[in-house]
Scaffold this motif. Structure first.
Motif, PDB file in Angstrom:
ATOM      1  N   ASP A 202      -5.522  -7.030   4.897  1.00 56.12           N
ATOM      2  CA  ASP A 202      -4.283  -7.538   5.497  1.00 56.12           C
ATOM      3  C   ASP A 202      -3.126  -6.651   5.063  1.00 56.12           C
ATOM      4  O   ASP A 202      -3.094  -6.128   3.949  1.00 56.12           O
ATOM      5  CB  ASP A 202      -4.034  -9.005   5.122  1.00 56.12           C
ATOM      6  N   TYR A 203      -2.180  -6.494   6.002  1.00 55.57           N
ATOM      7  CA  TYR A 203      -1.026  -5.631   5.746  1.00 55.57           C
ATOM      8  C   TYR A 203       0.230  -6.293   6.311  1.00 55.57           C
ATOM      9  O   TYR A 203       0.156  -7.062   7.277  1.00 55.57           O
ATOM     10  CB  TYR A 203      -1.218  -4.252   6.402  1.00 55.57           C
ATOM     11  N   SER A 204       1.372  -5.949   5.706  1.00 51.13           N
ATOM     12  CA  SER A 204       2.660  -6.436   6.200  1.00 51.13           C
ATOM     13  C   SER A 204       3.642  -5.284   6.238  1.00 51.13           C
ATOM     14  O   SER A 204       3.622  -4.420   5.356  1.00 51.13           O
ATOM     15  CB  SER A 204       3.195  -7.499   5.257  1.00 51.13           C
ATOM     16  N   TYR A 205       4.507  -5.280   7.261  1.00 52.65           N
ATOM     17  CA  TYR A 205       5.601  -4.310   7.304  1.00 52.65           C
ATOM     18  C   TYR A 205       6.829  -4.824   6.524  1.00 52.65           C
ATOM     19  O   TYR A 205       7.803  -4.101   6.354  1.00 52.65           O
ATOM     20  CB  TYR A 205       5.997  -4.026   8.755  1.00 52.65           C
TER      21      TYR A 205
ATOM     22  N   ARG B  20       0.806  -1.225   0.000  1.00 55.23           N
ATOM     23  CA  ARG B  20       0.000   0.000   0.000  1.00 55.23           C
ATOM     24  C   ARG B  20       0.837   1.273   0.000  1.00 55.23           C
ATOM     25  O   ARG B  20       0.492   2.265  -0.649  1.00 55.23           O
ATOM     26  CB  ARG B  20      -0.903  -0.030   1.237  1.00 55.23           C
ATOM     27  N   ARG B  21       1.945   1.252   0.726  1.00 51.94           N
ATOM     28  CA  ARG B  21       2.732   2.488   0.828  1.00 51.94           C
ATOM     29  C   ARG B  21       3.822   2.579  -0.236  1.00 51.94           C
ATOM     30  O   ARG B  21       4.560   3.572  -0.275  1.00 51.94           O
ATOM     31  CB  ARG B  21       3.358   2.579   2.216  1.00 51.94           C
TER      32      ARG B  21
ATOM     33  N   GLY C 288       2.810   1.000  -8.508  1.00 53.84           N
ATOM     34  CA  GLY C 288       3.208   0.678  -7.145  1.00 53.84           C
ATOM     35  C   GLY C 288       3.923  -0.654  -7.108  1.00 53.84           C
ATOM     36  O   GLY C 288       4.195  -1.254  -8.156  1.00 53.84           O
ATOM     37  N   THR C 289       4.231  -1.145  -5.899  1.00 54.74           N
ATOM     38  CA  THR C 289       5.030  -2.366  -5.610  1.00 54.74           C
ATOM     39  C   THR C 289       6.494  -2.136  -5.977  1.00 54.74           C
ATOM     40  O   THR C 289       6.866  -1.042  -6.416  1.00 54.74           O
ATOM     41  CB  THR C 289       4.565  -3.649  -6.357  1.00 54.74           C
ATOM     42  N   PHE C 290       7.294  -3.190  -5.837  1.00 53.21           N
ATOM     43  CA  PHE C 290       8.676  -3.078  -6.326  1.00 53.21           C
ATOM     44  C   PHE C 290       8.954  -4.091  -7.432  1.00 53.21           C
ATOM     45  O   PHE C 290      10.026  -4.662  -7.518  1.00 53.21           O
ATOM     46  CB  PHE C 290       9.708  -3.148  -5.195  1.00 53.21           C
ATOM     47  N   TYR C 291       7.932  -4.286  -8.281  1.00 52.35           N
ATOM     48  CA  TYR C 291       8.089  -5.237  -9.384  1.00 52.35           C
ATOM     49  C   TYR C 291       7.898  -4.566 -10.748  1.00 52.35           C
ATOM     50  O   TYR C 291       7.180  -3.569 -10.854  1.00 52.35           O
ATOM     51  CB  TYR C 291       7.060  -6.361  -9.265  1.00 52.35           C
ATOM     52  N   LEU C 292       8.529  -5.188 -11.749  1.00 55.62           N
ATOM     53  CA  LEU C 292       8.236  -4.849 -13.145  1.00 55.62           C
ATOM     54  C   LEU C 292       7.707  -6.113 -13.798  1.00 55.62           C
ATOM     55  O   LEU C 292       8.207  -7.211 -13.522  1.00 55.62           O
ATOM     56  CB  LEU C 292       9.508  -4.433 -13.885  1.00 55.62           C
ATOM     57  N   TRP C 293       6.737  -5.952 -14.695  1.00 53.58           N
ATOM     58  CA  TRP C 293       6.081  -7.089 -15.344  1.00 53.58           C
ATOM     59  C   TRP C 293       6.036  -6.802 -16.825  1.00 53.58           C
ATOM     60  O   TRP C 293       5.652  -5.701 -17.237  1.00 53.58           O
ATOM     61  CB  TRP C 293       4.673  -7.214 -14.772  1.00 53.58           C
ATOM     62  N   GLY C 294       6.470  -7.759 -17.617  1.00 54.40           N
ATOM     63  CA  GLY C 294       6.454  -7.511 -19.058  1.00 54.40           C
ATOM     64  C   GLY C 294       6.440  -8.808 -19.844  1.00 54.40           C
ATOM     65  O   GLY C 294       6.436  -9.906 -19.274  1.00 54.40           O
ATOM     66  N   GLU C 295       6.425  -8.648 -21.172  1.00 50.81           N
ATOM     67  CA  GLU C 295       6.388  -9.820 -22.052  1.00 50.81           C
ATOM     68  C   GLU C 295       7.808 -10.268 -22.370  1.00 50.81           C
ATOM     69  O   GLU C 295       8.666  -9.448 -22.698  1.00 50.81           O
ATOM     70  CB  GLU C 295       5.661  -9.468 -23.353  1.00 50.81           C
ATOM     71  N   ALA C 296       8.029 -11.559 -22.272  1.00 51.37           N
ATOM     72  CA  ALA C 296       9.353 -12.098 -22.572  1.00 51.37           C
ATOM     73  C   ALA C 296       9.582 -12.045 -24.081  1.00 51.37           C
ATOM     74  O   ALA C 296       8.705 -12.463 -24.843  1.00 51.37           O
ATOM     75  CB  ALA C 296       9.450 -13.535 -22.088  1.00 51.37           C
TER      76      ALA C 296
END
Ligand SMILES: Cc1ncc(COP(=O)(O)O)c(C=O)c1O
Length: 418
Positions: free
Chosen positions: A265-268, A243-244, A356-364
């Motif tokens: 639900d949340y996680s630190y 979320r942050r 957001g998040t710390f991911y990148l998503w793409g097509e191979a």
């Protein structure tokens, strides 16, 4: 509970389906059916973790690791300070059994009320060992064996095994592509008289999408109407550990604001980039009708105890207030995102722009993510193939890799695009 892999997606059998079949065939086993089914749902992840090129070379010197969201730089000083301070006992009870302790509970209720503009009471907050335990608690609190739960695909690969382990039935519903927004028509079509929960994850792992108020309101309306139709309440679990972690001031809307039957639900673990120090919570939407809210509030302690004492350890509980303002550097994260996105796109990669998040998503490149991941692995660059998310044409990059790893890996990505 004899169903295997209920899915509303029109697709060929996946490794998960085949794993479930294998699990069924292995009837001569000491394992419970739910354990076999949970393990089968996890086959692809386990194979990647233990038996792929990544499994063999993980941790080797010089590896550029873009796979799981683990830290690759030294821990945040604010985290270490808080833990060190609270290690020193101040009374004989310092390391006594801890439940959802009043101080962190009240602190989180107040801070979450400000963050989401809702009035949480301390009793709405159940402290847990990260989001994992909060999700398991949500399942245990409101679901019964055989209930169906709608989960997103692509999506976090632990929902299905966790559901199976709880004797629940995952119903995998695709997000709309190429933007990976919620597919409301597909969700509506997946609802049956047995549906009892829909999991929404925003910001979304693996795509980084943050869902708009309009989309979430439409989902809330849909769930309200569907609950009336089937004569049973469909819960919404809002999985918000990222979320942050948002870019470019993208606003965040929690479904808890729009649909009273929402558990958050949340996680630190994400914001502190310390997933091994387990701390999180389950929060009940304050908009829930009062009798139901009180029923849940008074059940969380005994349910968490009966699940195996899933409260965070003492030191994490003492550290809650100090950790509130500690975070990975969001500007540095955005810089990594931009550096990788611009480079990859310049070489022809088709990437989703994460909000957001710390991911990148793409097509191979070439359309086969496993082959692509193996090509990179030869050069000690490791990404996560989309097979782990039931999307074999895509891949995921975790930006928790260090800036130095990124620089070393970029020429390898460039060459793999050719
Ligand atoms: C979408 C999502 N939900 C929940 C979790 C669990 O978080 P934690 O390990 O901090 O409990 C993760 C972790 O990767 C996640 O990506």
């Amino acid at each position: 509970m004899e169903q295997i892999a209920i899915t509303r997606e029109d697709r060929k059998p996946t490794a998960t389906d085949l794993g479930l079949l294998k699990a069924k065939q292995q009837a001569m086993t000491v394992l419970s059916q739910r354990s076999r089914f949970a393990a089968a749902e996890f086959t692809t992840v386990e194979d990647f973790f233990l038996r792929s090129s990544y499994g063999e070379a993980r941790g080797a010197e010089g590896a550029c690791d873009f796979t799981f969201g683990n830290p690759h730089e030294m821990p945040l000083a604010g985290l270490v300070d808080a833990l060190a301070r609270n290690l020193q006992p101040q009374n004989p009870d310092w390391f006594a059994y801890k439940i959802s302790e009043p101080e962190p509970r009240a602190f989180i209720a107040e801070s979450l009320s400000r963050e989401l503009a809702l009035n949480f009471e301390p009793e709405d907050i159940a402290l847990t060992q990260g989001a994992f335990a909060a999700i398991a608690l949500a399942f245990r609190l409101v679901l019964d064996a055989g209930d169906e739960v709608i989960i997103p695909v692509p999506g976090w690969f632990c929902y299905a095994p966790m559901l199976r382990a709880a004797d629940l039935v995952p119903v995998k519903v695709g997000l709309s592509e190429p933007d990976f927004d919620l597919d409301l028509e597909a969700i509506a079509a997946a609802i049956t008289p047995n549906t009892r929960m829909v999991v929404v994850n925003s910001p979304h792992n693996p795509t980084g999408r943050v869902y708009s108020r309009a989309q979430l309101q439409a989902l809330a309306n849909l769930l309200d109407a569907a609950s009336d139709r089937i004569g049973a309440r469909i819960w919404l679990l809002s999985d918000e550990p990222y979320r942050r972690l948002r870019f470019d001031n993208v606003p965040f809307v929690s479904p808890a604001e729009l649909y009273p039957w929402t558990l958050i639900d949340y996680s630190y673990g994400k914001v502190l980039l310390a997933p091994g120090q387990r701390l999180g919570y389950l929060a009940i939407s304050p908009l829930l009708p009062i009798e139901q809210r009180q029923e849940l509030q008074s059940a969380t302690f005994s349910v968490q105890m009966s699940m195996g004492w899933t409260f965070p350890n003492a030191i994490m509980q003492y550290s809650v207030a100090a950790l509130e303002t500690v975070s990975i550097d969001l500007e540095a994260l955005a810089a990594k995102r931009d550096r990788m996105l611009h480079s990859l796109e310049q070489w022809g990669y088709k990437m989703v722009h994460p909000e957001g998040t710390f991911y990148l998503w793409g097509e191979a490149p070439g359309g086969d993510a496993v082959r692509f991941a193996e090509t990179l692995a030869v050069q000690s660059v490791f990404v996560m193939p989309g097979t782990l998310f039931e999307r074999p044409r895509h891949f995921r990059i975790s930006l928790t890799a260090s800036a130095e790893m990124i620089e070393r890996a970029l020429p390898v990505f460039r060459d793999a695009a050719k």
